[in-house]
Design an enzyme around this catalytic site. Structure first.
Site, PDB file in Angstrom:
ATOM      1  N   ALA A 155       2.749   4.929  -0.383  1.00 44.91           N
ATOM      2  CA  ALA A 155       2.171   5.233   0.930  1.00 44.91           C
ATOM      3  C   ALA A 155       1.546   6.616   0.931  1.00 44.91           C
ATOM      4  CB  ALA A 155       3.236   5.120   2.012  1.00 44.91           C
ATOM      5  N   TYR A 156       2.270   7.578   0.419  1.00 47.19           N
ATOM      6  CA  TYR A 156       1.755   8.942   0.359  1.00 47.19           C
ATOM      7  C   TYR A 156       0.529   9.020  -0.540  1.00 47.19           C
ATOM      8  CZ  TYR A 156       1.714  14.019  -0.280  1.00 47.19           C
ATOM      9  OH  TYR A 156       1.342  15.340  -0.331  1.00 47.19           O
ATOM     10  N   SER A 157       0.611   8.412  -1.717  1.00 47.62           N
ATOM     11  CA  SER A 157      -0.509   8.441  -2.663  1.00 47.62           C
ATOM     12  C   SER A 157      -1.749   7.801  -2.054  1.00 47.62           C
ATOM     13  CB  SER A 157      -0.122   7.723  -3.954  1.00 47.62           C
ATOM     14  OG  SER A 157       0.981   8.343  -4.589  1.00 47.62           O
TER      15      SER A 157
END
Length: 249
Positions: A155-157
């Site tokens: 999700a962050y990436s």
């Protein structure tokens, strides 16, 4: 330390009460700017923020994931300082560490909403005024994760990869004016965002950096200051690495 003249400029720094944003806000005030901090929680800013003179800084409780909240912060900032010349989108969350299969759907959406939608909302709010004055500097804080993808941090990436693409799109849209839109892709910094991930993940991230240490928030602020200055008069839609040698492209 290089110094840049930001006298007479007004900057908005999201997530500026702590971490990267606080270091950037501090350097900007030192360089002559007045700074509006838009942060979800303005109750406990770092000491470097509370030490600044009241006439140089304003704190506005702002949820960047909510366009209405951002619009209200924009109006309050204009009331306080008159205009916005610089925007640094530093607000962000890491989300949990989990595989794609196990990643909670609600957590996925929250990460995208804060990291990507928040950046979009803030750019959308400040750009009209910059266009009208034919001047602006926007710096989006992405991540090396957006270029390489970190396992168990999809999700962050993904959100940071999208911030990179947003930067390039907006930079091209505004290239005919004196508005520069760029982003940075730092490696991990020792900030409160690490409280959201596991110790094993932190060790993994440190091990990926050839310099064998995390980047400091002061090192990030040094690069952001040039990107936000009038001296950055040609480069736009670009990605600047602070990866300690990790970046492969």
């Amino acid at each position: 330390m290089n110094r840049y003249d930001l006298s007479g400029k007004v900057a908005v720094v999201t997530g500026g009460c702590n971490g990267i944003g606080a270091a950037v806000a501090d350097r900007m005030v030192e360089s002559g700017a007045r700074v509006a901090i838009w942060d979800m929680d303005v109750s406990a800013p770092e000491a470097r923020i509370t030490a600044l003179k009241a006439e140089d800084i304003r704190l506005f409780a702002t949820d960047v994931s909510d366009l209405d909240s951002v619009s209200k912060a924009m109006s309050a900032t204009e009331d306080a300082f008159g205009q916005v010349d610089i925007l640094v989108n530093s607000a962000g969350i890491a989300g949990p560490t989990a595989t794609v299969v196990d990643y909670p759907a609600d957590a996925w959406r929250q990460v995208q909403t804060v990291n990507l939608d928040g950046t979009f909302h803030c750019c959308k709010s400040v750009v009209p005024g910059m266009v009208a004055r034919d001047y602006g500097r926007i710096v989006n804080v992405a991540s090396i994760a957006g270029k390489e993808g970190n396992p168990n941090a999809s999700a962050y990436s993904a959100s940071k990869a999208a911030v990179i693409a947003l930067t390039k799109s907006l930079g091209k849209e505004l290239a005919k004016s004196d508005i520069a839109v760029n982003c940075i892709t730092p490696a991990t910094a020792q900030t409160r965002i690490l409280e959201q991930v596991s110790a094993e993940f932190i060790d993994y991230m440190r091990g990926k950096i050839p310099r064998e240490r995390f980047v400091t928030v002061e090192e990030i602020a040094n690069m952001v200051l040039w990107m936000a200055s009038a001296e950055n008069s040609f480069t736009t839609g670009a990605v600047f690495d602070l990866s300690g040698g990790r970046a492969t492209y």
